[in-house]
Design a protein around this motif. Sequence first.
Motif, short mmCIF file in Angstrom:
data_model
loop_
_atom_site.label_atom_id
_atom_site.label_comp_id
_atom_site.label_asym_id
_atom_site.label_seq_id
_atom_site.Cartn_x
_atom_site.Cartn_y
_atom_site.Cartn_z
N ASP A 1 0.86 -1.21 0.11
CA ASP A 1 0.08 -0.07 -0.05
C ASP A 1 0.89 1.25 0.09
O ASP A 1 1.67 1.43 1.04
N HIS A 2 1.05 2.08 -1.06
CA HIS A 2 2.02 2.98 -1.28
C HIS A 2 1.44 4.29 -0.39
O HIS A 2 2.36 5.18 -0.19
N ARG A 3 0.35 4.27 -0.14
CA ARG A 3 -0.11 5.50 0.99
C ARG A 3 0.44 4.95 2.32
O ARG A 3 1.07 6.20 2.80
N THR A 4 0.30 3.80 2.70
CA THR A 4 0.83 3.63 4.17
C THR A 4 2.02 3.01 4.29
O THR A 4 2.52 2.60 5.37
N THR A 5 2.37 2.44 3.29
CA THR A 5 3.70 1.59 3.30
C THR A 5 3.56 0.48 3.89
O THR A 5 4.57 -0.36 4.16
N GLU A 6 2.06 -0.24 4.02
CA GLU A 6 2.16 -1.34 4.78
C GLU A 6 2.02 -2.55 3.92
O GLU A 6 1.44 -2.24 2.69
N VAL A 7 2.38 -3.66 3.90
CA VAL A 7 2.24 -4.71 3.11
C VAL A 7 0.87 -5.66 3.48
O VAL A 7 0.70 -5.80 4.79
N VAL A 8 0.07 -5.66 2.47
CA VAL A 8 -1.30 -6.15 2.68
C VAL A 8 -1.42 -7.34 1.93
O VAL A 8 -0.92 -7.40 0.68
N GLU A 9 -2.14 -8.44 2.45
CA GLU A 9 -2.46 -9.63 1.74
C GLU A 9 -3.79 -9.50 0.74
O GLU A 9 -4.48 -8.63 1.05
N ILE A 10 -3.42 -9.98 -0.44
CA ILE A 10 -4.52 -10.05 -1.52
C ILE A 10 -5.13 -11.27 -1.39
O ILE A 10 -4.73 -12.15 -1.72
N CYS A 11 -6.44 -11.24 -1.21
CA CYS A 11 -7.15 -12.38 -1.00
C CYS A 11 -8.48 -12.43 -1.58
O CYS A 11 -9.24 -11.36 -1.37
N LEU A 12 -8.76 -12.88 -2.64
CA LEU A 12 -10.29 -12.91 -3.21
C LEU A 12 -10.98 -14.25 -3.12
O LEU A 12 -11.45 -15.09 -3.93
N PRO A 13 -11.41 -14.35 -1.65
CA PRO A 13 -12.16 -15.76 -1.41
C PRO A 13 -13.32 -15.82 -2.23
O PRO A 13 -13.77 -17.04 -2.65
N LYS A 14 -14.41 -14.74 -2.31
CA LYS A 14 -15.89 -14.99 -3.17
C LYS A 14 -15.40 -15.06 -4.77
O LYS A 14 -16.05 -15.96 -5.35
N GLN A 15 -14.29 -14.73 -5.28
CA GLN A 15 -14.11 -14.86 -6.44
C GLN A 15 -13.55 -16.17 -6.68
O GLN A 15 -13.91 -17.16 -7.52
N TRP A 16 -12.83 -16.75 -5.85
CA TRP A 16 -12.22 -18.08 -6.05
C TRP A 16 -13.52 -19.00 -5.63
O TRP A 16 -13.55 -20.18 -6.59
N ASP A 17 -14.32 -18.96 -4.86
CA ASP A 17 -15.70 -19.87 -4.73
C ASP A 17 -16.21 -19.83 -6.14
O ASP A 17 -16.65 -20.75 -6.62
N LEU A 18 -16.46 -18.61 -6.62
CA LEU A 18 -17.11 -18.78 -8.12
C LEU A 18 -16.13 -19.36 -9.05
O LEU A 18 -16.90 -20.29 -9.80
N TYR A 19 -14.94 -19.14 -9.26
CA TYR A 19 -14.25 -19.75 -10.26
C TYR A 19 -14.06 -21.14 -9.93
O TYR A 19 -14.38 -22.02 -10.82
N GLN A 20 -14.24 -21.70 -8.77
CA GLN A 20 -14.13 -23.03 -8.39
C GLN A 20 -15.64 -23.75 -8.94
O GLN A 20 -15.40 -24.76 -9.30
N ARG A 21 -16.47 -23.02 -8.58
CA ARG A 21 -17.86 -23.75 -9.15
C ARG A 21 -18.23 -23.60 -10.51
O ARG A 21 -18.90 -24.44 -11.15
N PHE A 22 -17.75 -22.59 -11.22
CA PHE A 22 -18.42 -22.12 -12.75
C PHE A 22 -17.20 -22.29 -13.63
O PHE A 22 -17.63 -21.90 -14.79
N ILE A 23 -15.96 -22.25 -13.17
CA ILE A 23 -14.94 -22.21 -14.25
C ILE A 23 -14.24 -23.51 -14.30
O ILE A 23 -14.56 -24.43 -15.35
N ALA A 24 -13.60 -23.97 -13.27
CA ALA A 24 -13.02 -25.21 -13.24
C ALA A 24 -12.70 -25.60 -11.76
O ALA A 24 -12.05 -24.68 -10.96
N PRO A 25 -12.76 -26.80 -11.32
CA PRO A 25 -12.26 -26.98 -9.87
C PRO A 25 -11.04 -27.19 -9.89
O PRO A 25 -10.28 -27.79 -10.85
N MET A 26 -10.17 -26.78 -8.96
CA MET A 26 -8.64 -26.98 -8.58
C MET A 26 -8.67 -27.94 -7.49
O MET A 26 -9.63 -27.95 -6.83
N HIS A 27 -7.87 -28.74 -7.63
CA HIS A 27 -7.88 -30.10 -6.61
C HIS A 27 -7.35 -29.44 -5.36
O HIS A 27 -7.71 -29.83 -4.23
#
Length: 96
Positions: A30-56
């Motif tokens: 985060d260039h504003r605060t110089t804090e390192v932030v985790e990037i997580c997209l759990p809702k997108q992963w849920d959609l991708y897993q259900r509607f694009i392809a399941p990852m093992h």
Amino acid sequence: MFAHQRVLDGVHGFNRFKGILVCLTETKLDHRTTEVVEICLPKQWDLYQRFIAPMHRFYYFDVPKKYAELSQVNSSILVVPFAQFFDEVNDLAMGR
């Protein structure tokens, strides 16, 4: 990764190849605060897993908290520490 798995499934048939992700971590600065932030997209992963392809499996050297929580809520998205790979490698190779 989900799109690549979908292509493999489409070309070679479902369950022919098991998709796995091996990742160190997902962060950004985060260039504003110089804090390192985790990037997580759990809702997108849920959609991708259900509607694009399941990852093992998803292996992380440093499992993000949001993805660990997602694994507890959605049993089809298994995010685990990378060390577990060595316990599972034989099953993966045998197609289990």
